[in-house]
Structure formats: C-alpha cells, structure tokens
Design an enzyme around this catalytic site. Sequence first.
Site, short mmCIF file in Angstrom:
data_model
loop_
_atom_site.label_atom_id
_atom_site.label_comp_id
_atom_site.label_asym_id
_atom_site.label_seq_id
_atom_site.Cartn_x
_atom_site.Cartn_y
_atom_site.Cartn_z
N GLU A 271 -23.57 30.51 40.21
CA GLU A 271 -24.55 31.60 40.37
C GLU A 271 -25.90 30.99 40.05
O GLU A 271 -26.15 30.59 38.91
CB GLU A 271 -24.20 32.76 39.45
CG GLU A 271 -22.89 33.43 39.87
CD GLU A 271 -22.43 34.57 38.97
OE1 GLU A 271 -23.01 34.73 37.88
OE2 GLU A 271 -21.49 35.27 39.36
N CYS A 305 -32.56 36.79 37.28
CA CYS A 305 -32.27 36.09 38.53
C CYS A 305 -32.45 37.01 39.74
O CYS A 305 -32.81 36.56 40.81
CB CYS A 305 -30.86 35.52 38.51
SG CYS A 305 -29.62 36.78 38.19
P1 NAD Z 1 -30.62 25.80 33.73
O1 NAD Z 1 -30.01 25.41 35.01
O2 NAD Z 1 -31.78 25.04 33.23
O3 NAD Z 1 -29.57 25.77 32.55
C1 NAD Z 1 -28.36 26.53 32.63
C2 NAD Z 1 -27.33 25.88 31.74
O4 NAD Z 1 -26.95 24.62 32.31
C3 NAD Z 1 -27.80 25.59 30.32
O5 NAD Z 1 -26.75 25.87 29.43
C4 NAD Z 1 -28.09 24.10 30.37
O6 NAD Z 1 -27.99 23.47 29.11
C5 NAD Z 1 -26.99 23.62 31.29
N1 NAD Z 1 -27.23 22.34 31.97
C6 NAD Z 1 -28.41 21.81 32.36
N2 NAD Z 1 -28.20 20.63 32.99
C7 NAD Z 1 -26.87 20.40 32.97
C8 NAD Z 1 -26.03 19.35 33.45
N3 NAD Z 1 -26.54 18.29 34.09
N4 NAD Z 1 -24.70 19.45 33.26
C9 NAD Z 1 -24.17 20.52 32.64
N5 NAD Z 1 -24.91 21.54 32.15
C10 NAD Z 1 -26.25 21.49 32.33
O7 NAD Z 1 -31.00 27.35 33.90
P2 NAD Z 1 -31.76 28.27 32.86
O8 NAD Z 1 -33.19 27.81 32.81
O9 NAD Z 1 -30.98 28.36 31.60
O10 NAD Z 1 -31.67 29.70 33.56
C11 NAD Z 1 -32.59 30.14 34.50
C12 NAD Z 1 -32.04 29.95 35.90
O11 NAD Z 1 -30.81 30.63 36.02
C13 NAD Z 1 -32.91 30.53 36.99
O12 NAD Z 1 -32.94 29.64 38.07
C14 NAD Z 1 -32.19 31.81 37.40
O13 NAD Z 1 -32.44 32.24 38.71
C15 NAD Z 1 -30.78 31.39 37.22
N6 NAD Z 1 -29.91 32.55 37.05
C16 NAD Z 1 -29.07 32.90 38.08
C17 NAD Z 1 -28.25 34.01 37.96
C18 NAD Z 1 -27.32 34.43 39.06
O14 NAD Z 1 -26.50 35.30 38.84
N7 NAD Z 1 -27.43 33.88 40.26
C19 NAD Z 1 -28.27 34.75 36.78
C20 NAD Z 1 -29.13 34.36 35.76
C21 NAD Z 1 -29.94 33.25 35.90
#
Ligand code: NAD
Length: 503
Positions: A271, A305
């Site tokens: 997501e 999101c």
């Molecule tokens: P992010 O991608 O920076 O981080 C999300 C998670 O992934 C964190 O726990 C982070 O530590 C982890 N992560 C980062 N790099 C990684 C890797 N290489 N391997 C494994 N884990 C890793 O996102 P964010 O800044 O926490 O959240 C905001 C984003 O989330 C926005 O883009 C938003 O649109 C999206 N979002 C989407 C939905 C949906 O339902 N589609 C819902 C909420 C948020």
Amino acid sequence: MHDTEPIAATSGQPSAEPGVRLIRNFIDGEYQAGERWFDKHSPLDNTLIARVAEAGRAEVDAAVQAARTALSGPWRSLAVAQRVDLLYAVADGINGRFDDFLEAEVADTGKPVSLARHIGIPRGAANFKIFADVVKHVPGECFEMVTPDGTVAINYAIRRPVGVVGVICPWNLPLLLMTWKVGPALACGNAVVVKPSEETPQTAALLGEVMNAAGVPRGVYNVVQGFGPDSAGEFLTTHPGVNAITFTGETGTGAAIMKAATNGARPVSLEMGGKNAAIVFADCDFDAAIEGTVRSCFVNAGQVCLGTERVYIERPLFERFVAALKEGAERMRPGRPEDIGTGIGPLISQDHRNKVLSYYREAAELGATVVTGCGVPEMAGGLREGAWVQSTIWTGLGDDSPIAREEIFGPCSLVMPFDSEAEVIRRANANEYGLATAIWTTNLARAHRVAASIEVGIAWVNSWFLRDLRTAFGGAKQSGIGREGGVHSLEFYTELKNVCIKL
Ligand code: NAD
C-alpha cells in the site's frame, strides 16, 4: 495528558533522563533491548521524548524464530472460534487502555487529540474485531465433478495461514495502519513480526502488553524497532524465515521491499503513495464539497495517503470555491494536541518538514499564486522548535509541474480549473499514482461515469475517507499491489488449498 512517566511497556528499566521513555522491542512475549538506542523527538517542540531500542540482525532473527516457533505451538491448534475470542479480547484490551494508546499516539505524532481519539485508536481496536468476524463467517467453496470413469469427485477448499508475516508500517496513522494488517494476519492464524516506523514506535510496543494480557501465545505478535535500510526493516524483509511481507509507505520503499522479497519468491502486499485528485463539478452540493475538500486536504496535516493534493474545479465555480477553500484552510488553527481549538498539528519530523518546505519554495519559484500559507506559522514558546508548516493552497500551475505530479504529503493542494468531464478525467489520470479520488457532483449518471473512469483503487462520490472495512482497499498504478480489507485480506494472509476426493 502528556505525562512523563514511562508507560508500562517501557518500564522496568530506568529512564536515561527524566521524562524520556525507553521503548523496547517485543520478542517472544517479552520486552527486550536491542543493538543500540536511537532518539525520538516530539514533532511539537523537538524535545527528546524517548530512546528506542534498535533491533539489529540478532533481534530480528530472534523475533522471526519466536514467530516460527509460535506457529507450531498452541496457536496452531486453536479453533477459529478460540482465535476469534482472543482477537476480541485484544480489541477490548485496546479499548480498556484507550487513554494509554491515545497518549502514546499523540506523543509520537503531535496530532490533535480529537483526531486520534476519533480515528486512530477506535479503528485500531475495530481492526481486530472486523477481521475476527470475517474469518468466522467466510464461506468455503466446494465443487462436485463427474470423473472419466463415471464416478464422482468432490473438491473443497480450505484456508491455511501463510506463516510468518513481516509487517512494515508508516508513521501517519500508526496504530490504525499497523492493526489493519496485524488484525487479519492473526485472524488467519499467522504469526507476525511488526516493524513500526522509527517515528512512531510507541503504540506497537504498547500493543505487546495487550497481547500478553489477552492471552495471545508468546511469539505470535513481535515488534522490532528501527529504521529501513541497514536496520530492522531491511533485516526483516530479507530474512528467509519470513513467508510474506505486507507494507504501507512510500512507493520507492515499496519497490525496495519488493526486490528484497524476490529472494525466496515471497508474496508482497504493498500500500503505497498517492497524488490524489478531488474533482468538483459546478452542480455539486457546495457546502458538502467544501467541507469534504478542506478535510481531505488538511486533516492530519495532510499526512493521509488518501488525502487530496490536486483539486480540479469546474470553471464556473472556480473563484467561489477557491475563496471558500482558503477560508477553510485558515480556520485550521495550529496548536497543541490537547487544545480544543486545534485544527492541525505539526508534521511528523524536522526531516519531513524540510521536504514539504522544499516544495513550498519550489512552488513559489515556479510562479504559483499563493492563495494562502506557503510558509511557517508563528508559534509561541517551545512550539517554535516544532515541525510546523502552514496550510497551503496554490493556483496558477499546471498538471506538468512537480507540485501537481509528486506526492508532497503535507497540508497543501494545487487548485486548477477544468472545462469538461472528459478533460478532467484525462488530467486526473495523467499521474503515475492511482490511490484515491473524491468526486463532487449531484448528477448521478456523471458520478457513476467518472468513478468508473478514474484509475484508482478507491473512488468516493460526495464523501471522503468513508470506509467500510469489508470492502477492498488498495492502490492502482504506482500506489499499490494487491487488495486488503474484508475477505480480500484472506487472499494475502492465507493459502487456499484445494482438496480433491474421488468417491
Ligand atoms: P516510508 O516508505 O518512508 O517508510 C515506511 C516504513 O518502511 C517505515 O517503517 C520504514 O522504516 C520502512 N523502510 C524504509 N526503507 C525500508 C527498506 N529498504 N526496507 C524495509 N523497510 C524500510 O513511508 P513513511 O514516510 O513512513 O509513510 C508515508 C508514506 O506512506 C507516503 O508515501 C504515504 O502515501 C504512504 N502511505 C500509503 C498508504 C496506503 O494505504 N496506500 C497509507 C498510509 C501511508
């Protein structure tokens, strides 16, 4: 509200400094330290509020092993009805400690208490009940066939858990989005290792206490704290003992996780990001459209999101709508979470604020007309150090500008006029993301037409953020892979096995 005593999940070890919590990993039913500690600062005023135990490879390995062991223990032999009872007990446990969860969520995010009270915590609890109900009532399939020798065979399907599920979570709605995955994963009989965002470690940690109190067997729910690359996130997603990975976060991160999952060809549910459009036709219910669009642009400081960052307005309504949107944006007063008049909190961190402010600068450089905001609000006292930005509306830029194309994830929106239905569909779709859209019109036929034509996973008509948890949720294009919600979650969290019996 914002007391400085360690919550129980973090007690048992003295705080390094008064008022600073120690947040640990939760592995095999116990709280454990990690390789090292990292700092968590309040988005409100940048003060240090917690030191968090970062899981290294050893802790991630221990968590995955605990989950594997749990899968062959008492958890495996529970009847569905018993699992359902446990999940109800977890939901009741969250509600029973509502104030603790609320406090933890607000401390991590700085969001208004009214918002966390209304969405974050109750939905976190509800996610356990809804998926308990789904697995309790989901029907199976059965086919009878005539075999070549003239006898009969029956086929029936049974569902089995996929195994250990790695759950990687974002920070914007921490408890809601984590339980959205943990709820169905456990309802289906899996064990999980959760990696919360480094920005929001507290509620996932606290949930460990609720799991223990509810009687969920040890190892079924584990939490490893830390970052992504070269930290707990990467160690978890590359771990060969993880059978499936479910992720919510940025599209770039999702792609990296997908790559990690190719090792062992493990399934992913992703997501991801969005650049969602609101489409406002001149025949809309004006007040409802304004109320909904103000919410979709600015609630949770735009860190949703599903939120709107592009607003298309049919030209005859343009000036009036922009004026009302400006008024709505300016009514969202920034302030402390507990103040009743607070409409908007800070962004999650200084880093994220820098990113959002870089778009504010870029919009100005590109010649956008600033209808409101585009800067930093005047905050009093310690709040000056927080991650605040102004609610912002721009006009005067086109679909090609980065402001219209890229996800900013802040309280800001570019507003653009349109002249025809076909034109607005084309423009709304001309974006690599495809998560959500909100369509405002009183023309029923048009509502159906446009909803069917927009390339998104969820299209709202005359509403926004209205969610029936039984429905499919996910993104099209760069916004996601797979669908979760209701029975759709079962497709990811179970293996459907066909049993063929020749009679
Ligand atoms: P992010 O991608 O920076 O981080 C999300 C998670 O992934 C964190 O726990 C982070 O530590 C982890 N992560 C980062 N790099 C990684 C890797 N290489 N391997 C494994 N884990 C890793 O996102 P964010 O800044 O926490 O959240 C905001 C984003 O989330 C926005 O883009 C938003 O649109 C999206 N979002 C989407 C939905 C949906 O339902 N589609 C819902 C909420 C948020």
